[in-house]
Motif scaffolding. Sequence first.
Motif, PDB file in Angstrom:
ATOM      1  N   TYR A 173       2.773  -1.589   4.111  1.00 11.47           N
ATOM      2  CA  TYR A 173       3.004  -0.275   3.703  1.00 11.47           C
ATOM      3  C   TYR A 173       4.199   0.103   3.199  1.00 11.47           C
ATOM      4  O   TYR A 173       5.468  -0.227   3.838  1.00 11.47           O
ATOM      5  CB  TYR A 173       2.604   0.897   4.861  1.00 11.47           C
ATOM      6  CG  TYR A 173       1.215   0.802   4.883  1.00 11.47           C
ATOM      7  CD1 TYR A 173       0.142   1.583   4.121  1.00 11.47           C
ATOM      8  CD2 TYR A 173       0.562   0.212   6.055  1.00 11.47           C
ATOM      9  CE1 TYR A 173      -1.082   1.664   4.522  1.00 11.47           C
ATOM     10  CE2 TYR A 173      -0.578   0.261   6.539  1.00 11.47           C
ATOM     11  CZ  TYR A 173      -1.407   1.002   5.699  1.00 11.47           C
ATOM     12  OH  TYR A 173      -2.926   0.961   6.044  1.00 11.47           O
ATOM     13  N   SER A 229      -0.346   4.753  -0.804  1.00 14.05           N
ATOM     14  CA  SER A 229      -1.152   5.911  -0.440  1.00 14.05           C
ATOM     15  C   SER A 229      -2.551   5.776   0.010  1.00 14.05           C
ATOM     16  O   SER A 229      -3.011   4.481  -0.513  1.00 14.05           O
ATOM     17  CB  SER A 229      -0.948   6.648  -1.668  1.00 14.05           C
ATOM     18  OG  SER A 229      -1.583   8.077  -1.537  1.00 14.05           O
ATOM     19  N   GLY A 230      -3.045   6.673   0.502  1.00  9.60           N
ATOM     20  CA  GLY A 230      -4.446   6.695   0.904  1.00  9.60           C
ATOM     21  C   GLY A 230      -5.052   7.210  -0.272  1.00  9.60           C
ATOM     22  O   GLY A 230      -4.479   7.720  -1.376  1.00  9.60           O
ATOM     23  N   VAL A 290     -10.343   4.478   6.542  1.00 10.83           N
ATOM     24  CA  VAL A 290      -9.957   4.082   5.157  1.00 10.83           C
ATOM     25  C   VAL A 290     -11.012   3.189   4.502  1.00 10.83           C
ATOM     26  O   VAL A 290     -11.365   2.258   4.875  1.00 10.83           O
ATOM     27  CB  VAL A 290      -8.423   3.156   5.101  1.00 10.83           C
ATOM     28  CG1 VAL A 290      -8.783   2.090   5.639  1.00 10.83           C
ATOM     29  CG2 VAL A 290      -8.163   3.068   3.480  1.00 10.83           C
ATOM     30  N   ILE A 350       0.757  -1.292   0.022  1.00 13.27           N
ATOM     31  CA  ILE A 350       0.001  -0.028   0.006  1.00 13.27           C
ATOM     32  C   ILE A 350       0.914   1.282  -0.181  1.00 13.27           C
ATOM     33  O   ILE A 350       1.728   1.193   0.836  1.00 13.27           O
ATOM     34  CB  ILE A 350      -0.939   0.183   1.349  1.00 13.27           C
ATOM     35  CG1 ILE A 350      -1.753  -1.164   1.279  1.00 13.27           C
ATOM     36  CG2 ILE A 350      -1.724   1.237   1.289  1.00 13.27           C
ATOM     37  CD1 ILE A 350      -2.863  -1.376   2.598  1.00 13.27           C
ATOM     38  N   ASN A 377      -7.523   2.638  -0.767  1.00  9.61           N
ATOM     39  CA  ASN A 377      -5.985   3.383  -0.775  1.00  9.61           C
ATOM     40  C   ASN A 377      -5.611   2.829  -2.214  1.00  9.61           C
ATOM     41  O   ASN A 377      -6.186   2.153  -3.158  1.00  9.61           O
ATOM     42  CB  ASN A 377      -5.410   2.517   0.409  1.00  9.61           C
ATOM     43  CG  ASN A 377      -5.491   0.999   0.315  1.00  9.61           C
ATOM     44  OD1 ASN A 377      -5.614   0.284  -0.543  1.00  9.61           O
ATOM     45  ND2 ASN A 377      -5.677   0.530   1.465  1.00  9.61           N
ATOM     46  N   PRO A 397      -3.003   7.375   4.120  1.00 11.87           N
ATOM     47  CA  PRO A 397      -3.546   5.984   4.140  1.00 11.87           C
ATOM     48  C   PRO A 397      -4.543   5.572   5.503  1.00 11.87           C
ATOM     49  O   PRO A 397      -5.056   4.701   5.344  1.00 11.87           O
ATOM     50  CB  PRO A 397      -2.549   4.880   3.879  1.00 11.87           C
ATOM     51  CG  PRO A 397      -1.373   5.719   4.523  1.00 11.87           C
ATOM     52  CD  PRO A 397      -1.805   7.259   4.053  1.00 11.87           C
TER      53      PRO A 397
END
Length: 368
Positions: A343, A130-131, A243, A128, A246, A316
Amino acid sequence: MSAARPLTVLRTVAALAALPLLLTACGYGSEAEEDAPQAEVAADAKKLSASEVKIGYFPNLTHATALVGVQEGLLQKELGGTKIKASTFNAGPSEIEALNAGSIDIGWIGPSPSINGYTKSGGKNLRIISGSASGGVKLVVNPATIKTLDDLEGKKIATPQLGNTQDVAFLHWIAERGWKVDAQSGKGDVSVVRTENKITPDAYKSGSVDGAWVPEPTASKLVADGAKVLLDESEIWPDKKFVITNIIVSQTFLKEHPDVVEAVLRGSVKTNAWINANPDAAKASANKALEKLSGKALPDEVLDPAWESITFLDDPLASTLDAQAAHAVSAGLLEKPDLKGIYDLEPLNKVLKAEGKPAVDDAGLGVR
């Protein structure tokens, strides 16, 4: 009710292997994949380390960063001569399969398939990076029969699918109120009726369900049919944020083409900034993109409240994902996962620093 946070849907690896389509993201509609509109590239534009980047996202308002970024050319602008090849999906597992197969390199996707894809591969297939969005989930009910939260006892409430994000969030919320429901059958003090989002409005109108815990735009479609919002899921999260979407990347692509990944993230950050600075124009742009993909735009009575309930952001919200996983474990729906390394926010934080924005945190789940 306690302040405990609702959880994202997760299943065990064994269940995923047996039921690959059980856990979907929060999309609206069928599971078919279709080609998205492709961006124009200037003939003299300079290519990065890859000639193209294959991105995936859902034709859904909670994926508006991708919808608007492609529609307005904001993502392509940052990529120069590296062409975007876009595809759309309506189910998390199919997007994860595409990522694993190399059919896409980067994707906008919900938290549940992100976690399941990561754990199922032993932490080897994705990160992951980014949000993208928070919120956009509501409990809507028939106001004639349900006037308060306590009135839900004995009623039939729809969720999109057994084990999907809203299903488990609702099950967790039910447990927090002290009610008992069998997670598999949905039977108990409240009847949880698994119903596809595209069918839920008809189920509501026929009286088959008394309400639904669903994502947008399904929630606003139900309100347009006479339902009432009884609870916005954001209200039971600290800071009213959790979230919902993402951005993930293939670990292989991230290693081989960090410049391309950084360019996509730069485009995403600039798109979110444009969305937040120009909400009406961005809403219209997202709806125009949806019309191109589905053949039909959302009416204002659905679009306006749905859009208003979603927050577009780069963070995120990693701590909420960690909490969601813990709640899934406590509910008996997930064996405790090892999310360390899910992440990699270094590329995003580099972009944010260049834009004069504060760094975001990985809640201790980063690769470094």
